[in-house]
Design a protein around this motif. Structure first.
Motif, PDB file in Angstrom:
ATOM      1  N   ILE A   3       5.316 102.598  81.859  1.00 59.51           N
ATOM      2  CA  ILE A   3       4.938 103.592  82.859  1.00 59.51           C
ATOM      3  C   ILE A   3       3.415 103.533  83.046  1.00 59.51           C
ATOM      4  N   SER A   4       2.965 103.270  84.274  1.00 58.09           N
ATOM      5  CA  SER A   4       1.523 103.231  84.554  1.00 58.09           C
ATOM      6  C   SER A   4       1.100 104.519  85.244  1.00 58.09           C
ATOM      7  N   PHE A   5       0.062 105.147  84.721  1.00 54.78           N
ATOM      8  CA  PHE A   5      -0.469 106.358  85.355  1.00 54.78           C
ATOM      9  C   PHE A   5      -1.776 106.006  86.051  1.00 54.78           C
ATOM     10  N   VAL A   6      -1.876 106.369  87.319  1.00 50.24           N
ATOM     11  CA  VAL A   6      -3.088 106.091  88.095  1.00 50.24           C
ATOM     12  C   VAL A   6      -3.759 107.423  88.440  1.00 50.24           C
ATOM     13  N   VAL A   7      -5.023 107.564  88.061  1.00 48.86           N
ATOM     14  CA  VAL A   7      -5.748 108.808  88.313  1.00 48.86           C
ATOM     15  C   VAL A   7      -7.002 108.497  89.129  1.00 48.86           C
ATOM     16  N   PRO A   8      -7.057 108.930  90.404  1.00 50.58           N
ATOM     17  CA  PRO A   8      -8.296 108.769  91.168  1.00 50.58           C
ATOM     18  C   PRO A   8      -9.266 109.912  90.825  1.00 50.58           C
ATOM     19  N   GLN A  65      -8.229 104.533  96.545  1.00 52.95           N
ATOM     20  CA  GLN A  65      -8.338 104.483  95.078  1.00 52.95           C
ATOM     21  C   GLN A  65      -6.957 104.353  94.443  1.00 52.95           C
ATOM     22  N   ARG A  66      -5.997 105.113  94.969  1.00 52.62           N
ATOM     23  CA  ARG A  66      -4.638 105.069  94.400  1.00 52.62           C
ATOM     24  C   ARG A  66      -4.006 103.694  94.613  1.00 52.62           C
ATOM     25  N   ASN A  67      -4.177 103.151  95.811  1.00 54.51           N
ATOM     26  CA  ASN A  67      -3.612 101.832  96.080  1.00 54.51           C
ATOM     27  C   ASN A  67      -4.221 100.785  95.160  1.00 54.51           C
ATOM     28  N   ARG A  68      -5.527 100.906  94.933  1.00 52.97           N
ATOM     29  CA  ARG A  68      -6.214  99.979  94.050  1.00 52.97           C
ATOM     30  C   ARG A  68      -5.628 100.088  92.632  1.00 52.97           C
ATOM     31  N   GLY A  69      -5.422 101.331  92.186  1.00 56.00           N
ATOM     32  CA  GLY A  69      -4.861 101.561  90.856  1.00 56.00           C
ATOM     33  C   GLY A  69      -3.477 100.956  90.734  1.00 56.00           C
ATOM     34  N   ALA A  70      -2.652 101.154  91.770  1.00 55.25           N
ATOM     35  CA  ALA A  70      -1.297 100.607  91.751  1.00 55.25           C
ATOM     36  C   ALA A  70      -1.340  99.084  91.680  1.00 55.25           C
ATOM     37  N   ASP A 155      -1.198 105.662 102.817  1.00 51.29           N
ATOM     38  CA  ASP A 155      -1.837 105.410 104.098  1.00 51.29           C
ATOM     39  C   ASP A 155      -3.327 105.708 103.981  1.00 51.29           C
ATOM     40  N   GLU A 156      -4.132 104.668 104.054  1.00 52.21           N
ATOM     41  CA  GLU A 156      -5.565 104.857 103.825  1.00 52.21           C
ATOM     42  C   GLU A 156      -6.261 105.489 105.024  1.00 52.21           C
ATOM     43  N   GLN A 157      -5.512 105.716 106.110  1.00 51.14           N
ATOM     44  CA  GLN A 157      -6.113 106.412 107.255  1.00 51.14           C
ATOM     45  C   GLN A 157      -6.161 107.924 107.031  1.00 51.14           C
ATOM     46  N   LEU A 158      -5.336 108.394 106.098  1.00 56.88           N
ATOM     47  CA  LEU A 158      -5.228 109.846 105.893  1.00 56.88           C
ATOM     48  C   LEU A 158      -5.969 110.269 104.629  1.00 56.88           C
ATOM     49  N   THR A 159      -6.651 111.407 104.689  1.00 57.66           N
ATOM     50  CA  THR A 159      -7.304 111.927 103.486  1.00 57.66           C
ATOM     51  C   THR A 159      -6.657 113.224 103.039  1.00 57.66           C
ATOM     52  N   ALA A 160      -6.010 113.925 103.970  1.00 57.37           N
ATOM     53  CA  ALA A 160      -5.199 115.074 103.576  1.00 57.37           C
ATOM     54  C   ALA A 160      -3.794 114.798 104.074  1.00 57.37           C
TER      55      ALA A 160
END
Lengths: 267, 355
Positions: A3-8, A65-70, A155-160
């Motif tokens: 299990i990989s946990f990604v924390v931005p 950041q999340r995509n990079r972590g994944a 989706d890196e176009q969205l921030t919220a």
């Protein structure tokens, strides 16, 4: 099953130790922890180094950041956690159990409850308890790697509202299950002025999300879950009054944020 | 080097605590290393105004309120020209030595800030005055001096009050010479150790224990420590909770070593030495995620939880069954440092940072 946990992170030193510590203290034997920081100046990367298997700098914002972590992670399952969340020790074990029991399930919701200092944090706690089990509000956090690859990540176009967007797209291709362990969400000390400013900022992005998902977005803002259990609200009249104030402040912030966005689009 | 340490209490004071142990351990080592060390503290009934102890001199005058003024007076009268460095050891109220010592270098040493603890130790209006007006003012004045802090939490707290030059120095702990060789209990057992005062939140521990007992029916809780709330708590003690009151160090160590988990729920600590102590005895800690406890718990390899009894109960029920079946090696120095290390590091920090 790893299990990989990604924390931005971005300047989250206040809550980060508890968050990362709770991930390292999981009872599951094979857990990987990645922290993707975005230029913090408050000691966040140093703190992260003490706990994480990998700490990297990446930007420009949360989804990237999340995509990079994944991408960097090696687990069979990727779980996205925020820096103000504390995980109960069984979360990873529960994730494995749910995925093993239901091979058709591609993603899992981890229920949340909030905690914090002061009266408004208790109002927020009441609110969050009403959302538990409401698919319009809860978003999946744990994904099988294959499902995440198929979705193409965040989706890196969205921030919220990027979590709702991902939830909608996930629902189209797979079944979403849920685990029986909790995430504790640290609200800190809630201040109306700061809440208003944050919602106004998010409002601009929400507008964009609504245009992208014109069909299904209505039920997310109505938050009907709040009124579906009137008994639970009536049992706490003082907290309910506080909650009404809080939601009214948030709504005002959102409306102004959306107006900002439209005004900017026109000019 | 000639060093003067200002602290509101010395170890012979009846209410001496962790900060006084720290001072005493460090000063005797400095004295043994050949430095000329003096400690100034409040007067203690039945103790002389000046005496020699473990190679260093103790000078006493004033009470808990006037010790700050007395320190300054004594320095004007007898101290001027006789010291190279003055250490201002701050327990909520700083001596502000950097403002009135003009012939020696000064440095402040802060164990913890008071903040939320005001509401637990003072009547309501005084507490608000202290927390919102007095303490910020004191710490702002201290902020212009170089400061040493015993934990990262304390450093962060001082930074909020405007201190810029803060160095973290280690906390020390000496494990008992012979570790108790008692085996773990057969019944699942949790232990709380601390004074029964409101800022240690003993009620939270009892509440967490009651909630956890729904899942672990035979869970037992030992409450070690005396204090003003002891009789009241004991009268209300629910099933499975034993109050043993204040006990000898040997009994305390034995009980802490026999328990499966140590629980800590303070509002705030400087370092949270009791966690270190438990770890040195081979007992892991579940602690509230608050300043100070956070530092010692992570150093000792324990777990922090959101500060609420419900959270603590959840973590106990999930972790305890696993912890009962595995054994924990005593953590060397409980995650802290040996006093020899602390004395050396602190001396280097004092002589480098003092200005």
């Amino acid at each position: 099953m790893r299990i990989s946990f990604v924390v931005p992170t971005r300047n989250n030193a206040r809550t980060l130790a508890a968050c990362l510590g709770s991930i390292k203290a999981q009872t599951h034997p094979d857990v990987e922890l990645l922290v993707i920081d975005n230029g913090s100046a408050d000691g966040t990367p140093e703190l992260a180094e003490r706990f994480a298997d990998k700490v990297e700098q990446f930007g420009p914002e949360r989804s990237a950041q999340r995509n990079r972590g994944a991408y960097l992670s090696t687990g069979d399952v990727v779980v996205f956690i925020d820096s103000d969340m504390v995980l109960e020790p069984h979360v990873a074990t529960e994730i494995e159990r749910q995925f093993a029991a239901a091979p058709g399930t591609g993603a899992l919701v981890i229920p949340e409850r909030s905690f914090g200092e002061g009266f408004l944090a208790r109002c927020r706690q009441l609110e969050k308890m009403l959302y538990v089990g409401d698919p319009a509000v809860e978003s999946p956090r744990a994904f099988r790697r294959a499902v995440l690859d198929e979705l193409g990540g965040w989706d890196e176009q969205l921030t919220a509202a990027e979590d709702w967007d991902l939830a909608d797209r996930t629902r189209e291709i797979t079944t979403i299950g849920r685990v029986g362990a909790w995430i504790w969400h640290d609200e800190g000390r809630i201040q109306l002025r700061a809440t208003f400013a944050k919602k106004r900022y998010y409002g601009r992005w929400i507008d964009q999300y609504v245009r992208m998902h014109a069909d299904s977005s209505g039920d997310k803002f109505a938050r009907t879950a709040l009124l579906r259990h009137p008994g639970r609200l009536l049992r706490h009249p003082v907290l309910t009054a506080g909650l009404v104030t809080l939601k009214a402040t948030e709504a005002a912030g959102l409306v102004l944020g959306i107006r900002d966005s439209r005004a900017a689009a026109r000019s | 080097m000639r060093i003067l340490v200002l602290n509101w209490r010395d170890l012979s004071h009846p209410a001496a605590g962790g900060a006084e142990v720290y001072t005493e351990q460090v000063l005797r080592r400095w004295a043994a290393a050949g430095h000329e060390v003096t400690l100034f503290a409040a007067a203690v009934a039945g103790r002389p105004a000046a005496e020699l102890r473990d190679g260093y001199r103790v000078v006493r005058a004033g009470n808990r309120f006037t010790v700050y003024r007395e320190a300054r007076r004594w320095y004007e009268r007898c101290g001027r020209g006789r010291f190279d460095i003055v250490v201002d050891e701050t327990n909520t109220v700083p001596f502000l030595a950097h403002e009135w010592v003009d012939d020696a270098r000064t440095v402040a040493l802060v164990h913890q800030t008071c903040e939320e603890i005001w509401h637990h130790n003072a009547p309501p209006l005084v507490a608000h005055l202290g927390r919102l007006a007095l303490e910020p003012r004191w710490l702002h004045r201290l902020a212009s001096a170089p400061v040493l802090a015993v934990s990262e939490s304390t450093r962060d707290a001082l930074a909020r009050f405007g201190a810029r030059d803060v160095t973290v120095v280690p906390e020390g702990y000496e494990p008992p010479a012979t570790l108790p060789d008692s085996a773990k209990e057969k019944v699942p057992t949790a232990v709380f150790c601390g004074r029964m005062v409101s800022y240690k939140r003993p009620y939270d521990v009892m509440r967490a224990h009651q909630l956890a007992r729904r899942e672990i029916p035979y869970l037992r809780l030992w409450m070690i420590g005396g204090g003003p709330l002891l009789d009241k708590l004991r009268a209300e003690a629910p099933a499975g909770v034993d109050f043993v009151g204040r006990v000898s160090e040997r009994v305390k160590h034995d009980m802490m070593a026999r328990a499966h988990v140590h629980l800590a729920t303070s509002v705030r600590e400087g370092w949270g030495l009791v966690v270190t102590e438990a770890a040195a005895l081979g007992t892991p800690t579940i602690a509230y995620d608050v300043p100070g406890l956070r530092d010692s718990t992570f150093a000792a390899g324990g777990v922090v939880v959101p500060p609420s009894p419900e959270a603590m109960a959840h973590w106990i029920t999930e972790l305890l069954p696993g912890w009962q079946t595995r054994s924990f090696e005593p953590v060397p120095y409980g995650g802290a440092h040996s006093w020899d290390d602390v004395a050396t590091t602190l001396f280097d920090a004092v002589s480098q940072r003092a200005a």
